[in-house]
Design an enzyme around this catalytic site. Sequence first.
Site, PDB file in Angstrom:
ATOM      1  N   CYS A   1      -3.383  -6.481   7.779  1.00  0.00           N
ATOM      2  CA  CYS A   1      -2.262  -6.052   7.220  1.00  0.00           C
ATOM      3  C   CYS A   1      -2.514  -4.522   6.590  1.00  0.00           C
ATOM      4  O   CYS A   1      -1.696  -3.716   5.708  1.00  0.00           O
ATOM      5  CB  CYS A   1      -2.478  -6.574   5.368  1.00  0.00           C
ATOM      6  SG  CYS A   1      -2.397  -8.257   5.763  1.00  0.00           S
TER       7      CYS A   1
ATOM      8  N   HIS B   1      -4.094  -2.774  -2.966  1.00  0.00           N
ATOM      9  CA  HIS B   1      -3.682  -3.626  -2.541  1.00  0.00           C
ATOM     10  C   HIS B   1      -2.932  -4.636  -3.088  1.00  0.00           C
ATOM     11  O   HIS B   1      -1.718  -4.936  -2.417  1.00  0.00           O
ATOM     12  CB  HIS B   1      -4.696  -4.008  -1.053  1.00  0.00           C
ATOM     13  CG  HIS B   1      -4.522  -4.522   0.056  1.00  0.00           C
ATOM     14  ND1 HIS B   1      -3.761  -4.360   0.307  1.00  0.00           N
ATOM     15  CD2 HIS B   1      -4.947  -6.200   0.117  1.00  0.00           C
ATOM     16  CE1 HIS B   1      -3.251  -5.006   1.474  1.00  0.00           C
ATOM     17  NE2 HIS B   1      -4.290  -6.579   1.112  1.00  0.00           N
TER      18      HIS B   1
ATOM     19  N   GLU C   1     -10.910  -6.236  -5.648  1.00  0.00           N
ATOM     20  CA  GLU C   1     -10.640  -4.871  -5.731  1.00  0.00           C
ATOM     21  C   GLU C   1     -10.368  -3.962  -6.710  1.00  0.00           C
ATOM     22  O   GLU C   1     -11.247  -3.103  -6.987  1.00  0.00           O
ATOM     23  CB  GLU C   1      -8.471  -4.763  -5.037  1.00  0.00           C
ATOM     24  CG  GLU C   1      -8.229  -3.365  -4.656  1.00  0.00           C
ATOM     25  CD  GLU C   1      -7.465  -2.806  -4.598  1.00  0.00           C
ATOM     26  OE1 GLU C   1      -6.683  -2.227  -3.572  1.00  0.00           O
ATOM     27  OE2 GLU C   1      -6.182  -4.178  -4.259  1.00  0.00           O
TER      28      GLU C   1
ATOM     29  N   LYS D   1       3.834  -4.570  -4.725  1.00  0.00           N
ATOM     30  CA  LYS D   1       3.744  -5.645  -3.625  1.00  0.00           C
ATOM     31  C   LYS D   1       4.543  -6.718  -4.800  1.00  0.00           C
ATOM     32  O   LYS D   1       5.119  -7.623  -4.100  1.00  0.00           O
ATOM     33  CB  LYS D   1       2.236  -6.467  -3.342  1.00  0.00           C
ATOM     34  CG  LYS D   1       1.836  -5.435  -1.665  1.00  0.00           C
ATOM     35  CD  LYS D   1       0.985  -6.512  -1.604  1.00  0.00           C
ATOM     36  CE  LYS D   1       0.219  -5.712  -0.169  1.00  0.00           C
ATOM     37  NZ  LYS D   1      -0.234  -4.175  -0.541  1.00  0.00           N
TER      38      LYS D   1
ATOM     39  N   HIS E   1       4.905  -9.063  -0.046  1.00  0.00           N
ATOM     40  CA  HIS E   1       3.348  -7.883   0.955  1.00  0.00           C
ATOM     41  C   HIS E   1       4.137  -8.259   2.451  1.00  0.00           C
ATOM     42  O   HIS E   1       4.164  -9.445   2.796  1.00  0.00           O
ATOM     43  CB  HIS E   1       2.635  -9.345   1.388  1.00  0.00           C
ATOM     44  CG  HIS E   1       1.160  -8.554   1.485  1.00  0.00           C
ATOM     45  ND1 HIS E   1       1.592  -7.277   2.268  1.00  0.00           N
ATOM     46  CD2 HIS E   1       0.310  -9.239   1.706  1.00  0.00           C
ATOM     47  CE1 HIS E   1       0.146  -6.931   3.513  1.00  0.00           C
ATOM     48  NE2 HIS E   1      -0.739  -8.121   2.939  1.00  0.00           N
TER      49      HIS E   1
ATOM     50  N   PHE F   1      -6.844  -9.096   6.691  1.00  0.00           N
ATOM     51  CA  PHE F   1      -8.058  -9.795   7.542  1.00  0.00           C
ATOM     52  C   PHE F   1      -8.439  -9.397   8.653  1.00  0.00           C
ATOM     53  O   PHE F   1      -8.096  -8.643   9.634  1.00  0.00           O
ATOM     54  CB  PHE F   1      -6.481 -11.026   7.944  1.00  0.00           C
ATOM     55  CG  PHE F   1      -6.432 -12.177   7.066  1.00  0.00           C
ATOM     56  CD1 PHE F   1      -6.216 -12.310   6.179  1.00  0.00           C
ATOM     57  CD2 PHE F   1      -5.539 -12.866   7.500  1.00  0.00           C
ATOM     58  CE1 PHE F   1      -5.585 -12.684   4.716  1.00  0.00           C
ATOM     59  CE2 PHE F   1      -4.609 -14.333   6.739  1.00  0.00           C
ATOM     60  CZ  PHE F   1      -5.220 -14.130   5.055  1.00  0.00           C
TER      61      PHE F   1
END
Length: 417
Positions: free
Chosen positions: A166, A306, A317, A338, A343, A404
């Site tokens: 991502c 994010h 976060e 998002k 996403h 990831f």
Amino acid sequence: MELKRVVITGLGTVNPLGNNVEEYFKNLNDGVSGAGPITRFDASLFKTKFACEVKDFDPVKCGIDRKEARKLDRFCQFAVVAADQAIEDSKMDLEKIDKDRVGVVIGSGIGGIETLTQEIMGYCEGKYVPRFNPFLIPKMIPDMAAGYISIKYGFMGPNYATVSACASSSHAMCNAFDLIRLGKADVIVTGGAEAGITIPSVGGFNSAQALSTNNEEYSKASRPFDKNRDGFVMGEGAGILVFEEYEHAVARGAKIYAEVAGSGETADAHHITAPHPEGHGAIQAMRLALQEAGMKPEDVDYINVHGTSTPLGDIAELKAIKELFGEHAYKLNISSTKSMTGHLLGGAGAIESLACIDAMCNSIVPPTINFETPDPDIDYNLNLTLNKAQEREVNVAMNNTFGFGGHNSCLVFKKVK
């Protein structure tokens, strides 16, 4: 060696909120959800039956030759159309520009997975035995978006893909920033593209318990910072930006949207899918980006986080932001777009950087939509821009993107004065 300044002179996008920048920005600031039932395949057997798909996309109507379109996976089609928009927007004179000094760096987390899926399923069903499509490999590999765009325009500078889940498109932009700063190119067409709404992607993320399964209220399923968030919503599309050396842009009279001020790249070194619970890697990525920009935390006005709408990620976060920014964290605007686009995986950082640029150019912070129920583990004294866009002068914006594998990337943008 004196480092060059890098500015942004062209914008383009195809994403669930619009097939161009104007549509995207309007729907973003209006708080529109891009979610809907999956139409790319029969999702009836899956736990998740919805996603944020690109709507009304026809590559031929968008300017790709019909014969050429058949050679390109959907992710690559998105990238090419968005790149066409960005290059046109930049108003570069393609007859006069030194194409040896123009590069293309575009990220994609999974590349042509739709093509690969179709070919393997066709083989297993006996349709293609023993012959596969001769374009299988070039349609599948993630670098083909960058390669095809360079071929189309004759750009002969640095050309490659970044693949870091991502964080892919953010890493592409970090690389583009460095290439221009170091004098290795005058212009880089950069960003990311993804078309991951496929059988193995949805099935795989379902098995990993990463996707929301809120099929009854799919338009509200992407709900960062809400107590009832249950996973991210898959999106698709592309965001492409033209990065250009400042003096080069000024010399040709280019419109300058913003300056790329700094970047930071780190690893969590923690877990293959889960973020570090205290956000250590995220903290360091943001810190490095600010140091490179020559800024202090209190210089930042807006952070596009994010914010995937996962139980662990959102909390980690926000912990990282509070740790780095201290009291200034409560003076920032924070939002997760998002909540509207879903996403985009490897394309996320690019379209979210576009959102940062819109916030700076138009003094409006896009919202985090779908918030209903407070989470006791989240500090709502932070301005999370919940449910409605907020007017605010934004001189400095930050975009966080994490992937990831523990990949962290942060970009800082500022107004050119």
